[in-house]
Design an enzyme around this catalytic site. Structure first.
Site, PDB file in Angstrom:
ATOM      1  N   GLY A  82       0.965  -1.441  -0.167  1.00  9.04           N
ATOM      2  CA  GLY A  82      -0.087  -0.094   0.127  1.00  9.04           C
ATOM      3  C   GLY A  82       0.720   1.162   0.101  1.00  9.04           C
ATOM      4  O   GLY A  82       1.859   1.148  -0.246  1.00  9.04           O
ATOM      5  N   ARG A  83       0.283   2.377   0.470  1.00 10.53           N
ATOM      6  CA  ARG A  83       1.018   3.601   0.302  1.00 10.53           C
ATOM      7  C   ARG A  83       2.139   3.779   1.733  1.00 10.53           C
ATOM      8  O   ARG A  83       2.791   4.750   1.614  1.00 10.53           O
ATOM      9  CB  ARG A  83      -0.026   4.814   0.381  1.00 10.53           C
ATOM     10  N   GLU A 119       5.994   3.772   1.704  1.00  9.66           N
ATOM     11  CA  GLU A 119       6.868   4.695   1.197  1.00  9.66           C
ATOM     12  C   GLU A 119       7.218   6.106   2.342  1.00  9.66           C
ATOM     13  O   GLU A 119       8.025   6.674   2.047  1.00  9.66           O
ATOM     14  CB  GLU A 119       6.235   5.391  -0.065  1.00  9.66           C
ATOM     15  N   CYS A 172       4.034  -6.532  -2.249  1.00  8.93           N
ATOM     16  CA  CYS A 172       3.909  -5.423  -2.867  1.00  8.93           C
ATOM     17  C   CYS A 172       5.003  -4.102  -2.626  1.00  8.93           C
ATOM     18  O   CYS A 172       6.164  -4.129  -2.862  1.00  8.93           O
ATOM     19  CB  CYS A 172       2.282  -5.020  -2.630  1.00  8.93           C
ATOM     20  N   HIS A 173       4.294  -3.117  -2.058  1.00  6.44           N
ATOM     21  CA  HIS A 173       5.238  -1.918  -1.853  1.00  6.44           C
ATOM     22  C   HIS A 173       6.218  -2.139  -0.461  1.00  6.44           C
ATOM     23  O   HIS A 173       6.811  -1.257  -0.326  1.00  6.44           O
ATOM     24  CB  HIS A 173       4.460  -0.653  -1.907  1.00  6.44           C
ATOM     25  N   TYR A 229       5.813  -5.203  -6.216  1.00  3.95           N
ATOM     26  CA  TYR A 229       4.826  -4.444  -7.133  1.00  3.95           C
ATOM     27  C   TYR A 229       6.118  -4.075  -8.084  1.00  3.95           C
ATOM     28  O   TYR A 229       7.094  -3.512  -7.811  1.00  3.95           O
ATOM     29  CB  TYR A 229       4.388  -3.514  -6.392  1.00  3.95           C
TER      30      TYR A 229
END
Length: 199
Positions: A89-90, A93, A119-120, A139
């Site tokens: 997800g976000r 980051e 993923c992330h 990802y």
């Protein structure tokens, strides 16, 4: 088999499926999962985001559930845990900017404890400097992060997972069946299926 103690590090706008499904599934088979977020405590919530693949050049994003944390980040003692999980997800980051998150991640890598990332989530592992020489996936947009950190990025189908020693990775939530199965193997979890007797 006694259950293992797993630390899950999340943040606001973690991917909904990638936090909810593993959190529930790992507990279902007898493990303890502590979900924590920097600057939050047990009982607080993080917002989640639903990332979907709808034919656009990148994933779409929609509001997900509020996910309740069940442990306090500031109280985490990494040595008390058997394994680490970092959903995507976000959140990755920006939680990778937290030095304590990176210290915790390095503990699991240096101790060769199981690490599951999807993923992330690989952005955190890359920032922590623990991917050198590791074959892994993420990802695809995170491939450059993996390569810059010395990892061997591999592009695999979105529903598959890969393992390199203590690290199990996957591109996104469609890989949950494979990703979680491989993580359970690293944890030493054995699930037995009994044959039904014919009547």
């Amino acid at each position: 088999m006694s259950g293992k103690k797993i630390l899950m590090v999340v943040g606001d706008f973690v991917e909904d499926y990638e936090v909810m499904v593993p959190f529930q599934a790992l507990q279902m088979v007898g493990h303890t999962v502590h979900a924590v977020c920097p600057d939050k405590k047990a009982g607080d919530t993080v917002k989640t985001a639903v990332h979907d693949f709808e034919g656009d050049q990148t994933y779409s994003e929609k509001p997900g559930h509020n996910f309740a944390l069940n442990a306090t980040f500031s109280e985490v003692v990494a040595a008390d845990y058997d394994a680490l999980m970092i959903p995507g997800g976000r959140a990755p980051e920006y939680i990778r900017l937290n030095e304590r998150v990176l210290e915790i991640t390095r503990h699991f890598a240096q101790a060769n404890k199981p690490i599951a990332s999807i993923c992330h989530g690989l952005q955190v592992l890359a920032a922590a400097g623990v991917l050198e020489g590791k074959s892994c996936t993420a990802y695809p947009a995170c491939g450059p992060d993996v390569k810059s950190a010395g990892g061997l990025y591999t592009n695999i189908p979105v529903n598959e997972a890969m393992v390199d020693d203590n690290l199990v990775t996957a591109p996104a939530w469609p890989a949950h069946p494979a990703w979680l199965a491989e993580f359970l193997k690293l944890l030493g979890t054995k699930i037995e299926h009994q044959q039904m007797a014919a009547v």
